[in-house]
Design an enzyme around this catalytic site. Structure first.
Site, PDB file in Angstrom:
ATOM      1  N   SER A 130       0.692  -1.219  -0.037  1.00 28.20           N
ATOM      2  CA  SER A 130      -0.001   0.073   0.107  1.00 28.20           C
ATOM      3  C   SER A 130       0.872   1.163  -0.020  1.00 28.20           C
ATOM      4  O   SER A 130       0.231   2.469  -0.175  1.00 28.20           O
ATOM      5  CB  SER A 130      -0.977  -0.019   1.173  1.00 28.20           C
ATOM      6  OG  SER A 130      -0.356   0.144   2.438  1.00 28.20           O
ATOM      7  N   LYS A 170       0.309   4.288   6.784  1.00 26.09           N
ATOM      8  CA  LYS A 170      -0.378   5.266   5.705  1.00 26.09           C
ATOM      9  C   LYS A 170       0.245   6.761   5.853  1.00 26.09           C
ATOM     10  O   LYS A 170       0.673   7.054   7.008  1.00 26.09           O
ATOM     11  CB  LYS A 170      -1.803   5.288   5.777  1.00 26.09           C
ATOM     12  CG  LYS A 170      -2.592   4.212   5.763  1.00 26.09           C
ATOM     13  CD  LYS A 170      -2.727   3.876   3.902  1.00 26.09           C
ATOM     14  CE  LYS A 170      -3.612   2.505   3.722  1.00 26.09           C
ATOM     15  NZ  LYS A 170      -2.995   1.197   4.235  1.00 26.09           N
TER      16      LYS A 170
END
Length: 221
Positions: A130, A170
């Protein structure tokens, strides 16, 4: 009997030790009573150290460091001047619940030199892609400094979202006029996650990473 007066240098050292002990105990999920039992030091003595009331003598500092599986310099930063690196706990994933660095969560330790005075609190093994566009790939080892929020807008963080049992890596962003926090992936294949501030819990900020097969450091943040 505790001394009635400390020098300014000693007072600064006491405050530094107090802050470091609170952070380490929180990360490892260890209570003051647990630490007292491990070190065989009175709970009142441990409380005085944690709450910044007295200065830890060298012998007790070593006992506490050994019991917590950290270096003396992790507790008393004045020892860092002669040190280039430390053993960094490696965790397989970020869990909700007990202390982040509780013994059952630690997979092993990494001995890796950081050239400046900033030292990471833990390392995290990346399992997904990710953040691939940021150069962080599956299998990389990410160095993290424990923090409860980002230092700046757009920083890469380790976070728990809502009631998820496992954390994620993230880039965190926010903007004026919007109540939502955005957790941005570094890969266009993954979706942006939008949550309210009380739905996200930051557990660390990114400092750098490397690929284990080469032990080559990729970046520092």
């Amino acid at each position: 009997m505790a001394r009635s007066k400390y020098t300014e240098v000693e007072l600064g050292m006491i405050a530094d030790i107090s802050g470091n002990l609170k952070r380490i105990l929180h990360l490892k999920g260890v209570s003051q009573t647990d630490l007292s039992n491990k070190t065989e030091l009175p709970t009142s003595t441990i409380s005085d150290y944690v709450n910044g009331k007295t200065l830890i003598p060298p012998g007790n500092l070593q006992k506490i460091a050994d019991s917590l599986n950290v270096l003396k310099s992790d507790i008393n930063s004045s020892f860092k001047k002669a040190q280039s690196y430390k053993s960094i706990p490696l965790i397989d994933r970020i869990f909700a619940g007990e202390g982040l660095l509780a013994e059952q969560n630690v997979e092993g330790y990494i001995h890796y030199p950081f050239l400046d005075s900033r030292q990471p609190d833990y390392a995290l093994k990346v399992k997904y892609d990710s953040m691939a566009d940021a150069g962080i790939e599956s299998g990389d080892i990410v160095f993290m400094r424990y923090a409860q929020w980002a230092d700046y807008n757009g920083q890469i963080v380790a976070a728990l979202i809502n009631n998820d049992k496992e954390g994620t890596l993230k880039r965190i962003k926010w903007s004026e006029g919007s109540p939502l926090i955005k957790l941005m992936p570094g890969n266009s294949k993954h979706k942006v996650i939008e949550v309210l501030p009380n739905q996200v819990r930051v557990l660390g900020v990114y400092m750098g990473h490397f690929r284990p097969e080469s032990h080559e450091e990729i970046a520092k943040g």
